[in-house]
Design a protein around this motif. Sequence first.
Motif, short mmCIF file in Angstrom:
data_model
loop_
_atom_site.label_atom_id
_atom_site.label_comp_id
_atom_site.label_asym_id
_atom_site.label_seq_id
_atom_site.Cartn_x
_atom_site.Cartn_y
_atom_site.Cartn_z
N ILE A 46 0.87 -1.17 0.00
CA ILE A 46 0.00 0.00 0.00
C ILE A 46 0.91 1.23 0.00
N ARG A 54 -1.80 -5.53 0.63
CA ARG A 54 -3.09 -6.18 0.36
C ARG A 54 -2.78 -7.60 -0.09
N LYS A 80 -10.96 -5.30 0.28
CA LYS A 80 -11.02 -4.29 -0.79
C LYS A 80 -11.92 -4.86 -1.88
N ASP A 83 -14.85 -1.96 -7.76
CA ASP A 83 -15.90 -0.95 -7.97
C ASP A 83 -17.20 -1.52 -8.52
N LYS A 86 -19.77 -2.53 -6.02
CA LYS A 86 -20.22 -1.56 -5.02
C LYS A 86 -21.58 -0.96 -5.39
N PRO A 124 -16.36 -0.18 2.51
CA PRO A 124 -15.64 -0.81 1.38
C PRO A 124 -16.58 -1.31 0.29
N GLY A 129 -18.70 5.40 -0.64
CA GLY A 129 -17.62 5.41 0.35
C GLY A 129 -18.08 5.80 1.75
N ARG A 206 -7.95 4.46 3.79
CA ARG A 206 -8.92 4.65 2.69
C ARG A 206 -8.24 4.46 1.34
N ASP A 207 -6.92 4.75 1.27
CA ASP A 207 -6.16 4.41 0.05
C ASP A 207 -6.08 2.89 -0.10
N ASP A 210 -9.48 1.74 -1.09
CA ASP A 210 -10.19 2.57 -2.06
C ASP A 210 -11.60 2.85 -1.54
N SER A 211 -11.69 3.35 -0.32
CA SER A 211 -13.00 3.46 0.34
C SER A 211 -13.33 4.87 0.81
N VAL A 214 -16.87 9.60 -1.83
CA VAL A 214 -16.67 10.13 -3.17
C VAL A 214 -17.12 11.59 -3.23
#
Length: 329
Positions: A46, A54, A80, A83, A86, A124, A129, A206-207, A210-211, A214
């Motif tokens: 990460i 990860r 994770k 997209d 989600k 997640p 987000g 959050r990086d 990816d959460s 937005v």
Amino acid sequence: MYPLIRPRRLRSNEAIRSLVRETIISPSDFLVPLFVVEGKGIKEEIPSMPNYYRLSLDNLTKEVKELWKMGLRSVLLFVKVPDNLKDNKGSEALNENGLMQLAIKTVKNACPEMLVMTDVALDPYSSYGHDGIVADGQILNDESVELLTEMSVSHANAGADFVAPSDMMDGRILSIREALEDEGYLNTGIMAYSAKYASAFYGPFRDALDSAPVDIKNVPKDKKSYQMDYANRFEAIRETQMDIDEGADIVMVKPGLCYLDIVREIKNEVDVPVAVYQVSGEYAMVKAAAEKGWLDHDAVMMEQLTAIKRAGANIIASYFAKDAVKLLG
Ligand code: PBG
């Protein structure tokens, strides 16, 4: 005669210092956060969390076996999610064959005695987000609690020992406790993120997943309407007491270092175990300063972990768990 008392006597060499030391870090203090991704053979670093990765399920197996050998006995799982899986309701969270459910089974297969805790929150899985459902610029409380409750039962069903709701919705501990009892999961515990502050220290996490919330119109840009205001102290006690009354087995304060006053206050107030989460931003700061040669990584790490325990933590969730245990030898 002067001086009658010389406190320096108890500091004069390492033998006497170790004899009178009040706080000692050991492997059993730690809860190890792990980030899981889809795929095979994946171990991706990460970027904002040097030396933290990860892992795909095959590498998760390897990792938990290594942790077990090091004396680390508890993990906290995060996933994770791609997209395309989600949505606003985090529907994928309830998939019996979803990544979290598979990760729980993977850890239990690799290491049956490893204690498995799971993060319960929608972020997640949420296309926005957020930890709950978004509607008209708000985060819906009760509708979100329903989903978090189903999510908790799904994790228990997959074999989780503890669920760890990190969402800060009102009433979720009672709802989750009742559902677990109804479904026969009498021994599944709840570690409640009770005093969780809206903190800028969660950035690297959050990086990792990816959460982050937005940037879309009518979606709150931060989590301040549910996570606590960092200016507040009494509220932390109240939140914690409520979670205990609702059935939490363990309560948590998060982040760590900036909140040790809260940790001590809660420790003095309650009689359940208190966990502290030393979060991603705290980890990143030490790694970055050490990379520049500005701080002694190991010394600063141990000083911080010891401070967290001294403040009253019975459990420390930390990305430093392996580094610290290696140092302990
Ligand atoms: C998700 C969750 C977060 C963390 C743990 N669970 C992020 C957030 O609330 O935005 C942060 C952990 C860390 O920064 O290490 N609800």
